[in-house]
Design an enzyme around this catalytic site. Structure first.
Site, PDB file in Angstrom:
ATOM      1  N   LEU A   1      31.346  21.973  48.417  1.00 32.07           N
ATOM      2  CA  LEU A   1      32.126  20.823  48.563  1.00 32.07           C
ATOM      3  C   LEU A   1      33.112  20.961  50.094  1.00 32.07           C
ATOM      4  O   LEU A   1      33.364  22.128  50.245  1.00 32.07           O
ATOM      5  CB  LEU A   1      32.934  20.625  47.594  1.00 32.07           C
ATOM      6  CG  LEU A   1      32.360  20.272  46.050  1.00 32.07           C
ATOM      7  CD1 LEU A   1      33.284  20.095  45.145  1.00 32.07           C
ATOM      8  CD2 LEU A   1      31.782  18.889  46.377  1.00 32.07           C
ATOM      9  N   ASP A   2      33.197  19.913  50.870  1.00 32.01           N
ATOM     10  CA  ASP A   2      33.992  19.944  51.964  1.00 32.01           C
ATOM     11  C   ASP A   2      35.428  20.429  51.664  1.00 32.01           C
ATOM     12  O   ASP A   2      35.802  20.212  50.429  1.00 32.01           O
ATOM     13  CB  ASP A   2      34.107  18.699  52.644  1.00 32.01           C
ATOM     14  CG  ASP A   2      32.903  18.108  52.873  1.00 32.01           C
ATOM     15  OD1 ASP A   2      31.720  18.928  53.164  1.00 32.01           O
ATOM     16  OD2 ASP A   2      32.759  16.822  53.258  1.00 32.01           O
ATOM     17  N   GLN A   3      36.164  21.535  52.492  1.00 29.31           N
ATOM     18  CA  GLN A   3      37.192  21.982  52.063  1.00 29.31           C
ATOM     19  C   GLN A   3      38.360  20.829  51.700  1.00 29.31           C
ATOM     20  O   GLN A   3      38.915  21.289  50.696  1.00 29.31           O
ATOM     21  CB  GLN A   3      37.875  22.463  53.550  1.00 29.31           C
ATOM     22  CG  GLN A   3      39.251  23.245  53.248  1.00 29.31           C
ATOM     23  CD  GLN A   3      39.605  24.025  54.598  1.00 29.31           C
ATOM     24  OE1 GLN A   3      38.726  24.557  55.345  1.00 29.31           O
ATOM     25  NE2 GLN A   3      40.905  24.243  54.725  1.00 29.31           N
TER      26      GLN A   3
ATOM     27  N   ARG B   1      30.996  10.759  52.887  1.00 29.99           N
ATOM     28  CA  ARG B   1      32.227  10.347  53.805  1.00 29.99           C
ATOM     29  C   ARG B   1      31.470   9.602  55.254  1.00 29.99           C
ATOM     30  O   ARG B   1      32.089   8.436  55.422  1.00 29.99           O
ATOM     31  CB  ARG B   1      32.891  11.578  54.247  1.00 29.99           C
ATOM     32  CG  ARG B   1      33.570  12.755  53.072  1.00 29.99           C
ATOM     33  CD  ARG B   1      34.028  13.878  53.537  1.00 29.99           C
ATOM     34  NE  ARG B   1      35.135  13.888  54.497  1.00 29.99           N
ATOM     35  CZ  ARG B   1      35.487  15.013  55.314  1.00 29.99           C
ATOM     36  NH1 ARG B   1      34.920  15.952  54.867  1.00 29.99           N
ATOM     37  NH2 ARG B   1      36.441  14.768  55.983  1.00 29.99           N
TER      38      ARG B   1
END
Length: 234
Positions: free
Chosen positions: A59-61, A164
């Site tokens: 998962l992205d930060q 996103r």
């Protein structure tokens, strides 16, 4: 930091990653979920040795959500096969800025994505360019208010920054997303007090790599804007 663990056995561990914590990083001194979980395993193990822990998906930060990691090489191989076959399923909530645009109740977004190494952003490219990878997601509008909408998103492919980038390209950027948002969406995010990307991996399903049991997990978000809209639905 004490990890939020939903399930753990000898083969796998399922946790809730907070927004702002990277899944894994090579930057010294910066905590990530792998180091946090390794410390947890070490502290709770009778055998004080370096734990094995494999990242299956990321998962992205700035993104909050559920992760499953493997504690053995055999489990890692089994989960990785499921990820490649599309049977390790992840569901997301995405809070988007729709402005005055009409957002269809359900839809499929199919694009070709390319990770730009200079900007570290995913870009939509033409299939004919030969440098992009196919990215496909399904979304359903759960609820909305004024110029924002809450989507339930399922991805068929796990591309870099896929949700996103695709939602932003379609004209519905995720609130709080400084990398892919527009000036208007960021101004709206500021008005709503949203500081992190309003994307939450709330559900995770897969087959246990050793027992063959179907595993299903859901979690509640710490994002107040998403929580508010979910509450209004009940």
């Amino acid at each position: 930091m004490k990890p939020h663990i939903l399930y753990e056995d000898q083969d796998i561990i399922v946790c809730l990653k907070p927004a702002g914590i990277p899944t894994q990083t090579s930057r010294p001194g910066l905590p990530d979920m792998v180091s946090i979980l390794k410390n947890h395993i070490y502290q709770n193990s009778a055998h004080k040795k370096q734990p094995y822990l494999a990242v299956i998906h990321r998962l992205d930060q700035p993104v909050e959500g559920l992760l499953v990691l493997a504690k053995t090489k055999q489990a890692a191989a089994g989960l990785s096969k499921q990820l490649q076959a599309g049977t390790l399923n992840k569901q997301y909530y995405a809070l988007v800025y729709r402005g005055a645009e009409e957002l269809p109740k359900e839809g499929i977004l199919a694009d070709y994505l390319w990770k730009n190494p200079q900007t570290q952003k995913a870009e939509i490219v033409a299939q004919a360019s030969g440098k992009g990878k196919q990215a496909k997601l399904h979304y359903r509008v759960m609820t909305g208010k004024d110029d924002i909408a809450l989507l339930d998103v399922r991805i068929e492919t796990g591309r870099f920054h896929q949700i996103r980038a695709q939602l932003a390209h379609a004209g519905f950027p995720i609130l709080g997303d400084q990398k892919y948002g527009t000036q208007t969406s960021m101004e709206r995010s500021e008005e709503l007090g949203i500081k992190n990307v309003s994307l939450f991996a709330y559900a995770l399903t897969f087959t246990h790599p050793k027992t063959g049991k179907q595993m299903e997990f859901q979690a509640k978000t710490q994002n107040p804007a998403i929580s508010h809209l979910l509450t209004t639905m009940n």
